[in-house]
Scaffold this motif. Sequence first.
Motif, PDB file in Angstrom:
ATOM      1  N   UNK A   1       0.818  -1.212   0.000  1.00 15.91           N
ATOM      2  CA  UNK A   1       0.000   0.000   0.000  1.00 15.91           C
ATOM      3  C   UNK A   1       0.854   1.266   0.000  1.00 15.91           C
ATOM      4  N   UNK A   2       0.334   2.275  -0.649  1.00 20.93           N
ATOM      5  CA  UNK A   2       1.100   3.470  -0.993  1.00 20.93           C
ATOM      6  C   UNK A   2       1.742   4.192   0.200  1.00 20.93           C
ATOM      7  N   UNK A   3       0.988   4.537   1.265  1.00 17.24           N
ATOM      8  CA  UNK A   3       1.610   5.355   2.309  1.00 17.24           C
ATOM      9  C   UNK A   3       2.801   4.667   2.960  1.00 17.24           C
TER      10      UNK A   3
ATOM     11  N   UNK B   1      -2.469   5.217  10.295  1.00 21.05           N
ATOM     12  CA  UNK B   1      -3.914   5.029  10.193  1.00 21.05           C
ATOM     13  C   UNK B   1      -4.417   4.888   8.767  1.00 21.05           C
ATOM     14  N   UNK B   2      -3.559   5.117   7.773  1.00 23.15           N
ATOM     15  CA  UNK B   2      -4.024   5.064   6.389  1.00 23.15           C
ATOM     16  C   UNK B   2      -3.560   3.829   5.635  1.00 23.15           C
ATOM     17  N   UNK B   3      -2.984   2.876   6.346  1.00 21.34           N
ATOM     18  CA  UNK B   3      -2.389   1.719   5.667  1.00 21.34           C
ATOM     19  C   UNK B   3      -3.224   0.463   5.890  1.00 21.34           C
ATOM     20  N   UNK B   4      -2.874  -0.593   5.136  1.00 22.67           N
ATOM     21  CA  UNK B   4      -3.612  -1.850   5.259  1.00 22.67           C
ATOM     22  C   UNK B   4      -3.333  -2.507   6.614  1.00 22.67           C
TER      23      UNK B   4
ATOM     24  N   UNK C   1       2.231   2.216  10.859  1.00 24.56           N
ATOM     25  CA  UNK C   1       2.128   2.817  12.199  1.00 24.56           C
ATOM     26  C   UNK C   1       3.361   2.487  13.033  1.00 24.56           C
TER      27      UNK C   1
ATOM     28  N   UNK D   1       6.066   6.274   2.005  1.00 22.60           N
ATOM     29  CA  UNK D   1       6.279   7.158   3.145  1.00 22.60           C
ATOM     30  C   UNK D   1       7.443   6.736   4.018  1.00 22.60           C
TER      31      UNK D   1
ATOM     32  N   UNK E   1       4.649   2.046   1.652  1.00 18.45           N
ATOM     33  CA  UNK E   1       5.705   1.786   0.667  1.00 18.45           C
ATOM     34  C   UNK E   1       6.567   3.033   0.435  1.00 18.45           C
TER      35      UNK E   1
ATOM     36  N   UNK F   1       4.702  13.541   7.430  1.00 15.32           N
ATOM     37  CA  UNK F   1       4.719  12.249   6.725  1.00 15.32           C
ATOM     38  C   UNK F   1       4.156  11.167   7.651  1.00 15.32           C
TER      39      UNK F   1
ATOM     40  N   UNK G   1       2.096  11.538   9.988  1.00 11.42           N
ATOM     41  CA  UNK G   1       0.659  11.766  10.071  1.00 11.42           C
ATOM     42  C   UNK G   1      -0.050  11.163   8.860  1.00 11.42           C
ATOM     43  N   UNK G   2       0.572  11.286   7.690  1.00  9.34           N
ATOM     44  CA  UNK G   2      -0.049  10.776   6.465  1.00  9.34           C
ATOM     45  C   UNK G   2       0.042   9.266   6.330  1.00  9.34           C
ATOM     46  N   UNK G   3       0.997   8.672   7.041  1.00 11.50           N
ATOM     47  CA  UNK G   3       1.132   7.207   6.996  1.00 11.50           C
ATOM     48  C   UNK G   3       0.191   6.586   8.021  1.00 11.50           C
TER      49      UNK G   3
END
Lengths: 432, 544
Positions: A344-346, A383-386, A391, A350, A348, A377, A379-381
Amino acid sequence: MAEKILTARFETPDSHLLNTYQADGGYTALKKALTMKPEEVIELVKASGLRGRGGAGFPAGLKWSFVPKEAEKPKYLCVNADEGEPGTFKDRYLMELDPHAVIEGSAIACYAFGAHIAYIYVRGEFKVPMERMEQALAEAREAGLVGKNILDSGFDFDMWVHPGAGAYVCGEETALIESNEGHRGMPRLKPPFPAVVGLFGGPTVVNNVETLAFVPHIMNQGAEWFAKLGPERNGGTKMYGVSGHVKKPGIYELPMGTSLKEIIYDVCGGIRGDHELKAVIPGGSSTPVLTPDEIDVAMDFDSLAKIGTMLGSGAIIVMDETTCMVRAITRLAKFYSHESCGQCTPCREGLAWIHQVLVRIEGGQGREGDIDLLLDICDNVQGNTICPLGDACAMPVRGFIKKFRPEFEEHIQKAGCPIGPFPAPWAGSAKG
Amino acid sequence: MPKLTIDGVEIEAAQGQSVLDAALAHGIHIPHLCYHPRLKVSGNCRMCLVEIEKAPKLQISCGTEARDGMVVQTKSEKVLKARQSVLEFMLINHPLDCPTCDQCGECKLQDYCSEHGQEESRYGEEKHGFDVLDVGPDISRNMNRCIHCTRCIRFLRDVAGSEEFTLYERGSHTTVGPYLEKALESPFSGNLAEVCPVGALTCKHFRFKGRSWLMEKSRTLCPGCARGCNAYAWTSKQEVLRLTPAENDFVNQSWLCNAGRASIAQIEAKNRILEPTRATAMEELAGVLRALIEKDEGEKVGVLASPRLTNEDLYLIRKLAREVIGTTHLAFVPGMSDDRPFGPLDTPLTEWFIRADPTPNSHGARDILHSTEHTENAFDLIEAAEKGEISSLLVFSEDPVTSFGDVDRATKALGQLDFLAVIDSHFSPTAELARLVVPEASFAEKDGTFTNEQGRIQRLRAAIPARGHSQSAWQTVTEVAKHLGTVWTFNSAAEVDREIASKIPGYQDLDFDTLPLEGLALVQADEADQAEAEESTPDQDKKE
């Protein structure tokens, strides 16, 4: 010192052999469990308050109770022996020195929620633990403790060792399941949760080695006994793995809730040489770092959560004042960016970005705004990942910056590391 | 049916539908990249994150089932920040080479970045690059542009039925590519150009040929087999640059095979026939026919028509043969039958997609030509020529010398004829023997209809003007018929269809101008009979 449960046999010669285990009352818990109703076993474990020792601290009995009674596909137990979190080294000893306890605990768990097959997914690098598990399983099979109709109970239980292939992410339960199925180890989307759709599509429970090793003791000595070993909602003992700048690093089994200060100064003999404590990671490298004024804390799930960190796997990493905090977190970020499955993007992108910025700061090329960039960064990673791997990197990075921000700023202002140059082997690219 | 609120609008979702599907179905666009309506959900791109009331974290709308009472925000501050950050992450190692990228203008990453992205990147580190890897003759792979959405992997594995791509390495070094660096072998690999939402996988045959915004597209049909895949012909300066799939749930879903895509090559093929043998070819052809008709020897004319032709072509060929020339020697080469189910199915494309019959209109040819009292196949015509039963032969888009199976015998038989005319788009061994050759338009230059194997009438649209002096067979036939003194007034395929609708069983609902995009299922003869039977003798049937 307090009562030893899991590590009680560690000093006994040939502790890994069936004879030794049985001479010490081994497999009587399984015998007892097989005379009970499966629901009664689950109730007993629930009542003990046993919480998962892999890191999240989820109540084990409750996890078992989520498995549907009737299922179209076979149910499975996956024993998580992928122990990969930096700082953690407890499960390997359980497998090396008391493998039959793991097997007995697994058999009881399977009986409780109705599985007949357990896989123990062992970290690829754990050669000796794997051999010991194989040997113990062969012995147990020979003795009718594993296989068809174990102990003449009519219950079939089989267990297999599945070697990992060297990916930290496979410690995440759904990645472990994928890998156990023979696929690339990548976490699955949840829902569905493994208790409903897990290994080979069947309902699956994934339990940590240490968690299962407790089960025979709970069967034999009761739920109340176990619960009283630790503070409320944090029953039992805990295997703490202490590493870093203490005089006596190692594995210590202590009651849940033992003070971190006591562990460092009394149990482990304090900080090496004349050095002073600077920072402690309390529960494995993904847990937020603590400063010396915060170590008067009970090492249990709830007390650590209260001060913004986690018990995790109970892996305590101690750092003295010679440690550069920027360098330490750079190394951890390198680990996590390297271990990101890339799905997943963040996570991989981030994590690699975080590592690149940290390498630059430590190497004296820090820029104005880098610290806030790092926090954003994270913050953007987070909670937004699979899966929680993203985290696991963002949390300690935030923690290090929060507790040691001036040290980061100093690196940027002085264009270099105050403690010394970045040693060559670390100064590589994000590739690791 | 669960009712949920998305951005303050209450919508009703289908049972089990994802939040994303429900939103899209109601015209609410949630940006998404790895999600594809015909692929399994993988949830890896994180573009479609939305805020759902009571959920502790943002949730991927593609992987979250719509539930009753859900309150979803797709444009909240938290969502917009996450979306922008995902785009920022995707561009970290992206070469930002839109000006030289073939995907430019139809790139979802480009679209979303201009809509939701940041003006400037905060990424100040070195980008890493990936090695170039040739993955075969049809698809070009540029790993630097890849966003790791795994649509290609899922398409090949779950749809095309050939697991050829996988993920390599980990973290930011993850690459997507073929096992053992082998070239793609799937006959459906061309779809990867559309399946890939960015410029990582593009069509090699289309490389650097055109810009999406400078091209026009016409919805037409692939002429490659009896499936009748819906396709877009993309044109620029009167040239067809590519054929891409058009959606049709009844026929080809979202796919087109590699051979079908390659069929545009026939438009500019070297052996294209662009001019008639002589400028007076039509008069000559009419003259030969008139002479025979006047001698009452129309029966000595053979007519061979191809299932590559449209229903309109075939109908007027039949009309010329039957009503003007007065011959029963009307034949066509039937397409191969296929025992496999037609689909569309959820099984791999290899099991059902490409049909055994390589012609687009065998069904139409059977419907139209078989509806005469007497029709022969091509082999009977060769025999008729040998026996001297026919002295002249008109061949429409066929090559009996080759298809007969015995070149010498066919050549000899055709050599015995007094007159052989070939109306075709491409030179063939038969055309070499002909006294007259008249150019036929290619599939990209014709308006008309094909009836696919399933019995679905679909529209073929001219994407470009006919090359040279070529035209559709129905126009050639109309011209010849006029020379022969008929008062035919067919000026368009639509006008031919009006007569087809009144004359050919099953085609009664055909209306060229209002033909739906997804085509029109033929009225089944047995259905019509049954309806009639039920109306007339309802009780009798029940007693049986």
